[in-house]
Design a protein around this motif. Structure first.
Motif, PDB file in Angstrom:
ATOM      1  N   GLY A  43       0.295  -1.267   0.557  1.00  0.00           N
ATOM      2  CA  GLY A  43      -0.212   0.260  -0.249  1.00  0.00           C
ATOM      3  C   GLY A  43       0.692   1.646   0.187  1.00  0.00           C
ATOM      4  O   GLY A  43      -0.048   2.492  -0.096  1.00  0.00           O
ATOM      5  N   VAL A  48       1.303   2.076  -8.407  1.00  0.00           N
ATOM      6  CA  VAL A  48       0.402   2.818  -8.913  1.00  0.00           C
ATOM      7  C   VAL A  48       1.899   4.241  -9.499  1.00  0.00           C
ATOM      8  O   VAL A  48       1.925   4.026 -10.371  1.00  0.00           O
ATOM      9  CB  VAL A  48       0.419   4.249  -7.930  1.00  0.00           C
ATOM     10  CG1 VAL A  48      -0.715   5.002  -8.214  1.00  0.00           C
ATOM     11  CG2 VAL A  48      -0.929   3.607  -7.641  1.00  0.00           C
ATOM     12  N   GLU A  72      -1.212  -9.388  -8.561  1.00  0.00           N
ATOM     13  CA  GLU A  72      -3.063  -9.170  -8.761  1.00  0.00           C
ATOM     14  C   GLU A  72      -3.015  -9.927 -10.368  1.00  0.00           C
ATOM     15  O   GLU A  72      -2.127  -9.998 -11.168  1.00  0.00           O
ATOM     16  CB  GLU A  72      -2.988  -8.113  -8.990  1.00  0.00           C
ATOM     17  CG  GLU A  72      -2.783  -7.470  -6.891  1.00  0.00           C
ATOM     18  CD  GLU A  72      -2.843  -6.278  -7.240  1.00  0.00           C
ATOM     19  OE1 GLU A  72      -4.372  -5.526  -5.810  1.00  0.00           O
ATOM     20  OE2 GLU A  72      -2.506  -5.114  -7.398  1.00  0.00           O
ATOM     21  N   GLU A  76      -8.079  -6.949 -11.889  1.00  0.00           N
ATOM     22  CA  GLU A  76      -7.800  -5.835 -10.422  1.00  0.00           C
ATOM     23  C   GLU A  76      -6.774  -5.133 -10.698  1.00  0.00           C
ATOM     24  O   GLU A  76      -6.952  -3.812 -10.255  1.00  0.00           O
ATOM     25  CB  GLU A  76      -7.136  -6.831  -9.015  1.00  0.00           C
ATOM     26  CG  GLU A  76      -8.075  -8.271  -8.810  1.00  0.00           C
ATOM     27  CD  GLU A  76      -7.509  -9.208  -7.547  1.00  0.00           C
ATOM     28  OE1 GLU A  76      -7.876  -9.319  -7.148  1.00  0.00           O
ATOM     29  OE2 GLU A  76      -5.884  -9.086  -7.658  1.00  0.00           O
ATOM     30  N   ILE A  77      -5.807  -4.972 -11.487  1.00  0.00           N
ATOM     31  CA  ILE A  77      -5.157  -3.696 -11.132  1.00  0.00           C
ATOM     32  C   ILE A  77      -6.214  -2.859 -12.299  1.00  0.00           C
ATOM     33  O   ILE A  77      -5.682  -1.241 -11.955  1.00  0.00           O
ATOM     34  CB  ILE A  77      -4.004  -4.018 -12.360  1.00  0.00           C
ATOM     35  CG1 ILE A  77      -2.356  -5.385 -11.383  1.00  0.00           C
ATOM     36  CG2 ILE A  77      -2.729  -2.840 -12.632  1.00  0.00           C
ATOM     37  CD1 ILE A  77      -1.650  -6.152 -11.873  1.00  0.00           C
ATOM     38  N   ASN A  80      -8.799  -1.076 -10.472  1.00  0.00           N
ATOM     39  CA  ASN A  80      -7.482   0.192  -9.123  1.00  0.00           C
ATOM     40  C   ASN A  80      -7.063   1.154 -10.018  1.00  0.00           C
ATOM     41  O   ASN A  80      -7.414   1.931  -9.004  1.00  0.00           O
ATOM     42  CB  ASN A  80      -6.412  -0.544  -8.626  1.00  0.00           C
ATOM     43  CG  ASN A  80      -7.410  -2.073  -7.576  1.00  0.00           C
ATOM     44  OD1 ASN A  80      -7.923  -1.970  -7.085  1.00  0.00           O
ATOM     45  ND2 ASN A  80      -5.858  -2.805  -7.729  1.00  0.00           N
ATOM     46  N   THR A  83      -9.899   4.536 -10.865  1.00  0.00           N
ATOM     47  CA  THR A  83      -9.796   5.456 -10.047  1.00  0.00           C
ATOM     48  C   THR A  83      -8.935   6.861 -10.470  1.00  0.00           C
ATOM     49  O   THR A  83      -9.771   8.035 -10.183  1.00  0.00           O
ATOM     50  CB  THR A  83      -9.616   5.357  -9.153  1.00  0.00           C
ATOM     51  OG1 THR A  83      -8.027   5.061  -7.969  1.00  0.00           O
ATOM     52  CG2 THR A  83     -10.376   4.507  -8.105  1.00  0.00           C
TER      53      THR A  83
END
Length: 601
Positions: A43, A48, A72, A76-77, A80, A83
């Motif tokens: 995280g 990113v 992942e 899923e990537i 994410n 956003t």
């Protein structure tokens, strides 16, 4: 011996990532055709960073890339990344290839395993789309599944050699062990790559704070130390250090601080591109003055950004309208942009990134931040102070005239210092306070400093009404400035005294006017009497002269009638006198003749 000429050192080729702040931090971006290792806890932003670098390479330089996911799924990537405003689905169709490289432990441990097949397929795909970038995301997951140190070292070197042979700019991500800074059992990775970037995430006062640090960069200079990281709609943003040298331009143009009397106290207004700090305890009308500044800017036709914390834009517009400040028409016209943010759940760096994004979007000439001190609620006072200073410098770099407010939290109502300690870098400092006397609380305004010009040193009363804020005239009594009811009572008392003095003056003037009239009348009567006496005297003199003239004329006429000689002209005049003088007898004879003559007459 011949002297040999040494070749000039060539700068390390780099590729800009397009991540705001990082390219300045790394002096140009990531090394071209070399490998960069991203390490950090879960995280912390590694994925990113890697994906955003690929997206920017495609969008800005048309450089396709490959993303290999070991941890992942590609779905899923993609979910994410949705956003962010990257438009990832469109890029994934022909410029960005995702490879789901997740392996089950049974497959890896069932027999001899290596990455030859996957790397061969990646080479074919690289040539097919012309990829310049490749990302291995979560390489530590693959190494953990191997459970054999020899196999782990072999596959790592296999990837290194493959990258070197294929001339690709590569990014590898790996997690660190718990709260430490080393990759779990794979610290040797740091020695195999050209650049190592560490990502950190920690909690301060219940708020997650992200940090980034370049710990290694072969052949290149970089900014050492940790720097804040924030995430917005466009992805990651790094708060890079400001240049060591300050080069703000100094304008001599003045703009209104909101209304005329405040401009007069400031010597003509605020300088264009300057920063103004308004401090005071809650309720002293800091937001009112800031709103008046924003309204004045919009009336000049200047784009303005109004940032408020912990209070919505609609309540602010309603509250300011009650004191004659109308912002809603300017919001509708697009000149004014209002943004309201929460402070408890967002770190100061995230606020800074958001405000920078708003500045880029709206391009304002004037800006309000109300209150800047609110960012100290999250992330600690140290981080808030650093962000506040960087924010003011960033705004001044853009030549924006900014007004910020800050709340004094001290018990002493006369205290002027702020927790953020931004007063030293503000060009103008206006302080608002309460003056409490005789059971009444009145607002007072004073200017602590205003660089570059003259400013008033007076404490002025600030009065709010439906016509807007107003500064009253300075009113002193006995060397003390009076405000509120005390001023009203003193003014009434002075007015009564003035009216009494005027009545006394009018009465005395009437008395003097009557006395003057009486005196004038007496003077007039005396003057008339004097004139009569002068006239009588003149008449008497005229009559006397007339009698004398008349007597002489009759004597002359009588002599003429009698045919007598004029007096003193007889024949014996001179001889007679001589005779009188010569003998008494002759004199007597003369007198006898005269008597005879009179008798005959």
């Amino acid at each position: 011996m011949y002297a040999t000429k040494s070749a000039a050192p060539q700068p390390l080729p780099k590729i800009a990532t397009g991540i705001p702040g990082f390219d300045e931090l790394s002096c140009g971006g990531l090394p071209r055709n070399r490998t960069t290792l991203l390490k950090g806890a879960a995280g912390s932003g590694k994925t990113v960073f890697a994906l955003q670098s690929l997206v920017n390479a495609i969008r800005r330089r048309q450089e396709p890339g490959i993303f290999v996911a070991f941890e992942e799924s590609t779905g899923e990537i993609s979910a994410n990344a949705a956003t962010f405003d990257w438009g990832l689905p469109a890029l994934a169709r022909d410029k960005l290839f995702f490879l789901d490289a997740r392996l089950s432990p049974e497959v890896v441990q069932s027999g001899e395993f290596d990455l030859k097949g996957m790397l061969a397929m990646l080479k074919a795909k690289k040539e097919e789309i012309g990829a310049k970038w490749i990302v291995f995301d979560g390489i530590d997951v693959l190494l953990t599944l191997l459970q054999n140190p020899v196999s782990e070292m072999r596959e790592i070197y296999r990837i290194r050699d493959w990258l070197a042979d294929n001339q690709a700019s590569a990014i590898i991500t790996a997690k660190v062990d718990g709260g430490g800074s080393e990759i779990m059992n794979y610290g040797f990775l740091q020695f195999m790559v050209a650049c190592v970037i560490s990502f950190g995430r920690r909690l301060e006062h219940g708020v997650a704070l992200h940090r980034i640090e370049i710990t290694k960069y072969r052949g290149s200079d970089f900014a050492a130390g940790e720097y804040p990281v924030s995430f917005g709609s466009s992805g990651m943003e790094v708060d890079a250090p400001e240049p060591a040298e300050i080069r703000h331009e100094a304008s001599t143009e003045r703009v209104s601080a909101g209304f005329e009397r405040l401009d007069t106290m400031l010597g003509g207004g605020l300088f264009r591109g300057s920063s103004t700090l308004i401090t005071g305890v809650p309720g002293t009308s800091k937001t009112t003055l800031a709103g008046k500044f924003a309204e004045a800017a919009c009336r000049r036709g200047e784009r303005t950004l109004f940032v408020s914390f912990d209070e919505g834009a609609e309540p602010i517009q309603r509250n300011l309208a009650s004191v004659g400040i109308h912002l809603k028409p300017h919001v509708k016209s697009g000149l004014l942009r209002m943004y309201s943010g929460r402070t408890e759940s967002v770190g100061p760096e995230d606020h800074l990134a958001k405000l920078k994004a708003l500045i880029r979007e709206h391009r304002p000439r004037c800006m309000v931040i109300d209150p800047l001190s609110a960012i100290a609620k999250s992330g600690g006072i140290g981080a808030a102070r650093a962000v506040a200073n960087r924010l003011i410098y960033a705004v001044k770099d853009e030549k924006i005239t900014v007004v910020v407010t800050a709340i004094n939290q001290m018990d002493d109502p006369q205290a002027e210092a702020t927790d953020l300690q931004v007063s030293t870098i503000a060009d103008t400092w206006i302080h608002l306070s309460y003056l409490i006397r005789s059971g009444e609380r009145n607002r007072a305004l004073t200017i602590i400093k205003s660089r570059g010009g003259w400013h008033s040193n007076q404490v002025r009363e600030l009065v709010l009404s439906d016509a807007g804020p107003m500064l009253t005239d300075v009113y002193t009594s006995g060397g003390e400035v009076l405000m509120g009811t005390l001023r009203w009572e003193k003014e009434g008392e002075e007015k009564a005294k003035t009216m009494q003095r005027r009545a006394e003056f009018d009465h005395k003037r009437s008395e003097l006017q009557v006395a003057e009239a009486n005196t004038s009348a007496r003077i007039k009567a005396l003057q008339q009497d004097l004139d009569r006496q002068r006239a009588a005297l003149a008449m008497y003199s005229s009559e006397n002269e007339a009698r004398i003239v008349s007597s002489s004329d009759r004597e002359k006429e009588l002599r003429r009638i009698r045919s007598a000689d004029p007096a003193g002209r007889s024949n014996g005049g001179r001889a007679g006198v001589a005779r009188r003088r010569g003998s008494n007898g002759s004199e007597k004879s003369g007198r006898k003749n005269k008597r005879e003559t009179r008798d005959a007459s």
